[in-house]
Design an enzyme around this catalytic site. Structure first.
Site, short mmCIF file in Angstrom:
data_model
loop_
_atom_site.label_atom_id
_atom_site.label_comp_id
_atom_site.label_asym_id
_atom_site.label_seq_id
_atom_site.Cartn_x
_atom_site.Cartn_y
_atom_site.Cartn_z
N GLY A 71 0.82 -1.21 0.00
CA GLY A 71 0.00 0.00 0.00
C GLY A 71 0.85 1.26 0.00
CB THR A 72 3.98 2.13 1.78
OG1 THR A 72 3.43 1.85 3.07
CG2 THR A 72 4.92 3.32 1.87
CG ASN A 151 -5.12 3.60 9.04
OD1 ASN A 151 -5.41 4.57 8.35
ND2 ASN A 151 -4.11 3.61 9.88
CD GLN A 179 -7.31 -0.83 7.50
OE1 GLN A 179 -8.12 -1.65 7.90
NE2 GLN A 179 -6.03 -0.87 7.84
CB SER A 199 -1.85 -3.37 1.28
OG SER A 199 -0.86 -4.10 1.97
CB ALA A 200 -1.48 -8.95 -0.32
CG HIS A 201 0.19 -6.59 5.11
ND1 HIS A 201 0.01 -6.17 6.40
CD2 HIS A 201 0.62 -5.51 4.42
CE1 HIS A 201 0.33 -4.88 6.49
NE2 HIS A 201 0.71 -4.46 5.30
CB THR A 237 12.66 -9.65 -10.96
OG1 THR A 237 13.70 -9.39 -11.91
CG2 THR A 237 12.15 -11.08 -11.14
CB CYS A 325 2.86 4.26 12.28
SG CYS A 325 1.99 3.43 10.97
C1 LIG Z 1 -1.65 -0.63 6.09
C2 LIG Z 1 -2.06 0.57 5.35
C3 LIG Z 1 -1.23 1.15 4.38
C4 LIG Z 1 0.17 0.65 4.11
O1 LIG Z 1 0.18 -0.56 3.40
P1 LIG Z 1 1.51 -1.44 3.40
O2 LIG Z 1 1.20 -2.56 2.46
O3 LIG Z 1 1.72 -1.90 4.80
O4 LIG Z 1 2.61 -0.58 2.90
C5 LIG Z 1 -1.70 2.24 3.70
N1 LIG Z 1 -2.92 2.75 3.94
C6 LIG Z 1 -3.74 2.22 4.85
C7 LIG Z 1 -5.09 2.83 5.07
C8 LIG Z 1 -3.35 1.13 5.60
O5 LIG Z 1 -4.17 0.62 6.51
#
Ligand SMILES: *Cc1c(COP(=O)(O)O)cnc(C)c1O
Length: 393
Positions: A71-72, A151, A179, A199-201, A237, A325
């Site tokens: 996401g970053t 978030n 989110q 973001s996958a995680h 890659t 954070c």
């Molecule tokens: C977690 C999060 C991100 C960052 O995503 P990463 O994959 O950890 O870099 C960005 N925006 C929101 C709203 C998030 O919750």
């Protein structure tokens, strides 16, 4: 001791099925997807299958999805990539003060380079007023970036209404949907956005992989220059196993999105009601209904969220104060500050985020522990007398 994870907004564990899907791509299928031999082709096919799954899940075309490291990176690519591509047209960007740091920090960086950023006001639940957006738009506005859901407090923004205003004036609109994707329905056509970060995680996929939706025909410069991967928009890659894992994770999330959303919202509302019933001087942060199904954020008067967090951790319960954070830096949450929570209540805030493995009995256990710890900390609180607890508005 019981181990109970209630911090799913910070990250999620990967599902067993996701791991099974990824494993071959970390072992026997290792070809470089850019290679022309069959080893490479096998990896290429896997990437394109995952791309199709992700595109389908959000109503996009395959070629409108590019893979990023998360996401970053997706957020950075939009903010900087649009700023650099359109700087001759204008240097004004509009966002909100409650965005994730992955939007706010690129904005601060751009300010140093001479771009002007307008931070829209938000109300005490965190909502942006579309009229404020209308008023903030200027001739030199090149990008509007407003998150889909916050978030920390879970508030869901009226993206459709906001993007409609941007469209009328032909200004690019980005939403950080990290989110929401996999948690509530997200469709880029319906939301009418030009960029959307994933973001996958955050939906039971692996860390270090994400995606950016870029509407066809939209101008944006790459962050990374190098090879010709991702249509020259993101060199390097590809993280094949990560991409495969993200595709599988989103597939699974979409399958049960409605049932899981309903189940979690019920648990969320139960927890909120019980906290309000059992713990005096507790204040819900964020919107009561326009809210992520898994998000609970409370401020507890007279005590420090940090002390609460550590005491809960000693009982095996993992939660967060505001955002992950800020909890290591002890900075007061910029989100709670922006919605007007008094500073002493910002310091007494706690976020509980639920997920796939959260059950009602887990919440009952948490409520018992929480009630006991709040009582204990308040009994020894030096603040109890002096604090004023009037909330504005
Ligand atoms: C977690 C999060 C991100 C960052 O995503 P990463 O994959 O950890 O870099 C960005 N925006 C929101 C709203 C998030 O919750």
């Amino acid at each position: 001791m019981k181990k109970l994870y209630l911090d799913y907004a910070a990250t999620t564990p990967i599902r067993p099925e996701v791991w099974s899907a990824m494993e071959p791509y970390l072992k026997e299928i290792y070809g470089n997807p850019s290679s022309l031999h069959s080893f490479g082709k096998e990896s290429r096919v896997a990437i394109e299958e995952a791309r199709e799954k992700i595109a389908k899940a959000i109503g996009a075309k395959n070629e409108e999805i590019i893979f990023t490291s998360g996401g970053t990176e997706a957020n950075n690519m939009v903010l900087k990539g649009v700023a650099f591509a359109l700087q001759d047209k204008g240097k004004h960007i509009i966002t909100t003060p409650i965005e994730h740091h992955a939007v706010l920090e690129p904005c601060h960086f751009l300010e140093k380079l001479g771009f002007e950023i307008t931070y829209l006001p938000v109300d005490k639940t965190g909502l942006v007023d579309p009229d404020d957006l209308k008023r903030a738009i200027r001739k030199d506005t090149i990008l509007i970036s407003i998150m889909h859901a916050n978030n920390e407090i879970g508030t869901i923004e009226p993206i459709k209404e906001l993007s409609c205003i941007a469209k009328e004036r032909e200004i690019y609109f980005h939403t950080d949907a990290v989110q929401t994707v996999g948690h509530i329905p997200v469709d880029v056509k319906d939301l009418n956005v030009d960029f959307l970060s994933i973001s996958a995680h955050k939906f039971y996929g692996p860390k270090g992989i994400g995606a950016l939706y870029i509407r066809k025909g939209t101008r944006v410069y790459p962050l990374l220059h190098g090879g010709e991967q991702e249509g020259r928009r993101r060199a390097g890659t590809e993280n094949v196993a990560g991409i495969v894992g993200m595709g599988r994770a989103l597939d699974l999330a979409i399958l049960e999105i409605d049932s899981e959303r309903e189940r979690l919202a019920k648990l969320r509302d139960y927890f909120i009601e019980e906290v309000e019933r059992r713990i005096p001087d507790s204040y819900l942060n964020g919107h009561r209904t326009q809210r992520l199904p898994n998000n609970i954020n409370f401020s507890f008067a007279y005590i420090e969220g940090e002390a609460l967090l550590l005491n809960l951790d000693m009982e095996g319960i993992g939660v967060s104060t505001g955002s992950a954070c800020s909890s290591s830096s002890l900075e007061p949450s910029h989100v709670l500050s922006a919605i007007g929570v008094p500073i002493e209540l910002v310091h007494g805030s706690l976020r509980f985020t639920l997920g796939l493995w959260t059950k009602k009995e887990d919440l009952d256990y948490t409520l018992d522990v929480l009630e006991r710890i709040v009582d204990k900390l308040r009994a020894i609180s030096p603040y109890k007398q002096g604090w004023t607890l009037k909330r504005e508005g």
